[in-house]
Each structure stands twice: as C-alpha cells, then as structure tokens.
Design a protein around this motif. Structure first.
Motif, PDB file in Angstrom:
ATOM      1  N   MET A   1       0.725  -1.252  -0.238  1.00 54.37           N
ATOM      2  CA  MET A   1       0.043   0.154   0.085  1.00 54.37           C
ATOM      3  C   MET A   1       0.816   1.261  -0.081  1.00 54.37           C
ATOM      4  O   MET A   1       1.808   1.441   0.847  1.00 54.37           O
ATOM      5  N   SER A   2       0.594   2.123  -1.030  1.00 54.57           N
ATOM      6  CA  SER A   2       1.434   3.349  -0.868  1.00 54.57           C
ATOM      7  C   SER A   2       0.747   4.369  -0.154  1.00 54.57           C
ATOM      8  O   SER A   2      -0.515   4.284  -0.043  1.00 54.57           O
ATOM      9  N   SER A   3       1.273   5.355   0.354  1.00 49.22           N
ATOM     10  CA  SER A   3       0.805   6.485   0.870  1.00 49.22           C
ATOM     11  C   SER A   3       0.431   7.557   0.152  1.00 49.22           C
ATOM     12  O   SER A   3       0.565   7.628  -0.904  1.00 49.22           O
TER      13      SER A   3
ATOM     14  N   ASP B   1      -1.493  13.458   0.321  1.00 45.19           N
ATOM     15  CA  ASP B   1      -2.004  14.424   1.424  1.00 45.19           C
ATOM     16  C   ASP B   1      -2.101  13.987   2.691  1.00 45.19           C
ATOM     17  O   ASP B   1      -2.461  14.622   3.692  1.00 45.19           O
ATOM     18  N   TYR B   2      -1.641  12.550   2.850  1.00 43.62           N
ATOM     19  CA  TYR B   2      -1.691  12.005   4.418  1.00 43.62           C
ATOM     20  C   TYR B   2      -0.297  11.309   4.543  1.00 43.62           C
ATOM     21  O   TYR B   2       0.216  10.564   4.121  1.00 43.62           O
ATOM     22  N   PRO B   3       0.121  12.057   5.765  1.00 45.11           N
ATOM     23  CA  PRO B   3       1.567  11.395   6.512  1.00 45.11           C
ATOM     24  C   PRO B   3       1.313  10.011   6.645  1.00 45.11           C
ATOM     25  O   PRO B   3       0.374   9.703   7.486  1.00 45.11           O
ATOM     26  N   GLU B   4       2.245   9.326   6.158  1.00 42.97           N
ATOM     27  CA  GLU B   4       2.430   7.938   6.514  1.00 42.97           C
ATOM     28  C   GLU B   4       2.609   7.536   7.984  1.00 42.97           C
ATOM     29  O   GLU B   4       2.158   6.589   8.506  1.00 42.97           O
ATOM     30  N   LYS B   5       3.507   8.515   8.613  1.00 42.59           N
ATOM     31  CA  LYS B   5       3.397   8.351  10.186  1.00 42.59           C
ATOM     32  C   LYS B   5       2.453   8.243  10.871  1.00 42.59           C
ATOM     33  O   LYS B   5       2.264   7.609  12.071  1.00 42.59           O
ATOM     34  N   ASP B   6       1.288   8.981  10.337  1.00 45.31           N
ATOM     35  CA  ASP B   6      -0.173   9.029  11.213  1.00 45.31           C
ATOM     36  C   ASP B   6      -1.035   7.729  10.758  1.00 45.31           C
ATOM     37  O   ASP B   6      -2.117   7.819  11.313  1.00 45.31           O
ATOM     38  N   ARG B   7      -0.529   6.849   9.942  1.00 43.86           N
ATOM     39  CA  ARG B   7      -1.304   5.800   9.610  1.00 43.86           C
ATOM     40  C   ARG B   7      -1.634   4.890  10.881  1.00 43.86           C
ATOM     41  O   ARG B   7      -0.661   4.661  11.717  1.00 43.86           O
TER      42      ARG B   7
ATOM     43  N   ALA C   1     -18.436  -6.506  21.297  1.00 39.42           N
ATOM     44  CA  ALA C   1     -18.179  -7.279  19.816  1.00 39.42           C
ATOM     45  C   ALA C   1     -18.123  -6.184  18.831  1.00 39.42           C
ATOM     46  O   ALA C   1     -17.234  -6.373  17.746  1.00 39.42           O
ATOM     47  N   GLN C   2     -19.001  -5.493  18.700  1.00 35.95           N
ATOM     48  CA  GLN C   2     -19.104  -4.502  17.434  1.00 35.95           C
ATOM     49  C   GLN C   2     -17.946  -3.418  17.602  1.00 35.95           C
ATOM     50  O   GLN C   2     -17.428  -3.305  16.582  1.00 35.95           O
ATOM     51  N   ARG C   3     -17.598  -2.975  18.697  1.00 41.44           N
ATOM     52  CA  ARG C   3     -16.648  -2.075  18.809  1.00 41.44           C
ATOM     53  C   ARG C   3     -15.225  -2.585  18.196  1.00 41.44           C
ATOM     54  O   ARG C   3     -14.464  -1.655  17.907  1.00 41.44           O
ATOM     55  N   ASN C   4     -15.109  -3.936  18.544  1.00 37.49           N
ATOM     56  CA  ASN C   4     -13.723  -4.505  18.171  1.00 37.49           C
ATOM     57  C   ASN C   4     -13.761  -5.164  16.757  1.00 37.49           C
ATOM     58  O   ASN C   4     -12.768  -5.659  16.464  1.00 37.49           O
ATOM     59  N   ASN C   5     -14.876  -5.025  16.117  1.00 42.30           N
ATOM     60  CA  ASN C   5     -14.748  -5.257  14.808  1.00 42.30           C
ATOM     61  C   ASN C   5     -14.345  -4.187  14.023  1.00 42.30           C
ATOM     62  O   ASN C   5     -15.150  -3.350  13.534  1.00 42.30           O
ATOM     63  N   VAL C   6     -13.162  -3.935  13.722  1.00 42.43           N
ATOM     64  CA  VAL C   6     -12.538  -2.766  13.174  1.00 42.43           C
ATOM     65  C   VAL C   6     -12.034  -3.037  11.891  1.00 42.43           C
ATOM     66  O   VAL C   6     -11.426  -4.010  11.823  1.00 42.43           O
ATOM     67  N   GLU C   7     -11.935  -1.932  10.946  1.00 46.31           N
ATOM     68  CA  GLU C   7     -11.369  -2.016   9.737  1.00 46.31           C
ATOM     69  C   GLU C   7     -10.373  -0.768   9.690  1.00 46.31           C
ATOM     70  O   GLU C   7     -10.802   0.188   9.849  1.00 46.31           O
ATOM     71  N   LEU C   8      -9.065  -1.102   9.389  1.00 46.93           N
ATOM     72  CA  LEU C   8      -7.995   0.079   9.415  1.00 46.93           C
ATOM     73  C   LEU C   8      -8.133   0.421   8.027  1.00 46.93           C
ATOM     74  O   LEU C   8      -7.899  -0.376   7.174  1.00 46.93           O
ATOM     75  N   MET C   9      -8.044   1.906   8.022  1.00 49.91           N
ATOM     76  CA  MET C   9      -8.002   2.473   6.494  1.00 49.91           C
ATOM     77  C   MET C   9      -6.741   3.327   6.805  1.00 49.91           C
ATOM     78  O   MET C   9      -5.989   3.513   7.614  1.00 49.91           O
TER      79      MET C   9
ATOM     80  N   ILE D   1     -10.518   4.672  10.832  1.00 50.93           N
ATOM     81  CA  ILE D   1     -11.110   3.605  11.151  1.00 50.93           C
ATOM     82  C   ILE D   1     -12.031   3.443  10.950  1.00 50.93           C
ATOM     83  O   ILE D   1     -13.143   4.333  10.939  1.00 50.93           O
ATOM     84  N   HIS D   2     -12.699   2.039  10.595  1.00 50.65           N
ATOM     85  CA  HIS D   2     -14.278   2.114  10.063  1.00 50.65           C
ATOM     86  C   HIS D   2     -14.566   0.630  10.832  1.00 50.65           C
ATOM     87  O   HIS D   2     -14.051  -0.047  11.120  1.00 50.65           O
ATOM     88  N   TRP D   3     -15.973   1.094  11.361  1.00 52.92           N
ATOM     89  CA  TRP D   3     -16.715  -0.123  12.256  1.00 52.92           C
ATOM     90  C   TRP D   3     -17.868  -0.368  11.339  1.00 52.92           C
ATOM     91  O   TRP D   3     -18.662   0.424  11.350  1.00 52.92           O
ATOM     92  N   PRO D   4     -17.876  -1.439  10.622  1.00 53.27           N
ATOM     93  CA  PRO D   4     -18.875  -1.887   9.763  1.00 53.27           C
ATOM     94  C   PRO D   4     -20.366  -2.105  10.633  1.00 53.27           C
ATOM     95  O   PRO D   4     -21.203  -1.961   9.944  1.00 53.27           O
ATOM     96  N   ASP D   5     -20.101  -2.458  11.526  1.00 54.78           N
ATOM     97  CA  ASP D   5     -21.335  -3.419  12.254  1.00 54.78           C
ATOM     98  C   ASP D   5     -22.100  -2.068  12.714  1.00 54.78           C
ATOM     99  O   ASP D   5     -23.390  -2.291  12.948  1.00 54.78           O
ATOM    100  N   VAL D   6     -21.373  -0.971  12.934  1.00 55.29           N
ATOM    101  CA  VAL D   6     -22.411   0.331  13.652  1.00 55.29           C
ATOM    102  C   VAL D   6     -22.298   1.447  12.466  1.00 55.29           C
ATOM    103  O   VAL D   6     -22.491   2.579  12.586  1.00 55.29           O
ATOM    104  N   ASP D   7     -21.746   1.140  11.093  1.00 56.75           N
ATOM    105  CA  ASP D   7     -21.251   2.206  10.328  1.00 56.75           C
ATOM    106  C   ASP D   7     -20.804   3.419  10.797  1.00 56.75           C
ATOM    107  O   ASP D   7     -21.322   4.662  10.441  1.00 56.75           O
ATOM    108  N   GLU D   8     -19.723   3.171  11.269  1.00 56.43           N
ATOM    109  CA  GLU D   8     -18.931   4.645  11.867  1.00 56.43           C
ATOM    110  C   GLU D   8     -17.699   4.575  11.106  1.00 56.43           C
ATOM    111  O   GLU D   8     -16.925   3.569  11.045  1.00 56.43           O
ATOM    112  N   ASP D   9     -17.073   5.761  11.036  1.00 56.48           N
ATOM    113  CA  ASP D   9     -15.828   5.956  10.374  1.00 56.48           C
ATOM    114  C   ASP D   9     -15.242   7.152  11.143  1.00 56.48           C
ATOM    115  O   ASP D   9     -15.831   8.232  11.368  1.00 56.48           O
TER     116      ASP D   9
END
Length: 92
Positions: A1-3, A6-12, A49-57, A61-69
């Motif tokens: 994955m390239s950075s 507009d977004y610093p890689e250090k903040d990933r 369980a919903q809080r700990n189902n996370v997807e890193l972007m 961060i994205h939480w698919p179970d609660v549709d939060e980004d």
C-alpha cells in the motif's frame, strides 16, 4: 500500500481497540491516541463485539457493524461527533 500524498504515512493507524471507556489507536510512528468513547455516540452504544470489529484505513478506522468512520486527523485535533455529550451532563 502506498501512502497518499495528502496524508502523512507516520499517522497511519496500525491497531485500534476499545475498552469500556476509551478508543485507542496506535499509529505507525509509535504514538498512541486515546479518546473517550462518549465522543462517538455510535461506538458508545455499540456492543463490545461491534466495537472490536474494526477495519483500518489509510487515514482512519471503520466499524462496519455500526457504520462508523473516524479519521486519525479528527482524533488528533480533538473533534467529537456532533451532539456528543459528556456523561456527567447527559445524567442531568
């Protein structure tokens, strides 16, 4: 994955988790950002369980179970969700 230019890689984000009171995000450069769960009403009302189902972007961060980004930038700048109320105020 390239950075993104507009977004610093250090903040990933490289890891994210919630405990009973806070959201914690570990960044690529080793920093850890923690914010109170009450800043994010969707996460606060989610199950553990919903809080700990996370997807890193790349930039958050994205939480698919609660549709939060959430963006790392928003956390670093102290932005909370509109309408988020501290528990002490909500109890009044």
């Amino acid at each position: 994955m390239s950075s993104s230019p507009d977004y610093p890689e250090k903040d990933r984000p490289i890891e994210a988790w919630c405990d009973l009171h806070d959201l914690h995000v570990k960044l690529k450069d080793g920093r850890q950002v923690s914010t109170p769960l009450w800043w994010y009403p969707r996460l606060l009302s989610a199950t553990p369980a919903q809080r700990n189902n996370v997807e890193l972007m790349l930039d958050g961060i994205h939480w698919p179970d609660v549709d939060e980004d959430l963006s790392v930038d928003g956390m670093l700048q102290g932005r909370r969700a509109p309408g988020a109320v501290p528990p002490s105020v909500a109890a009044e």
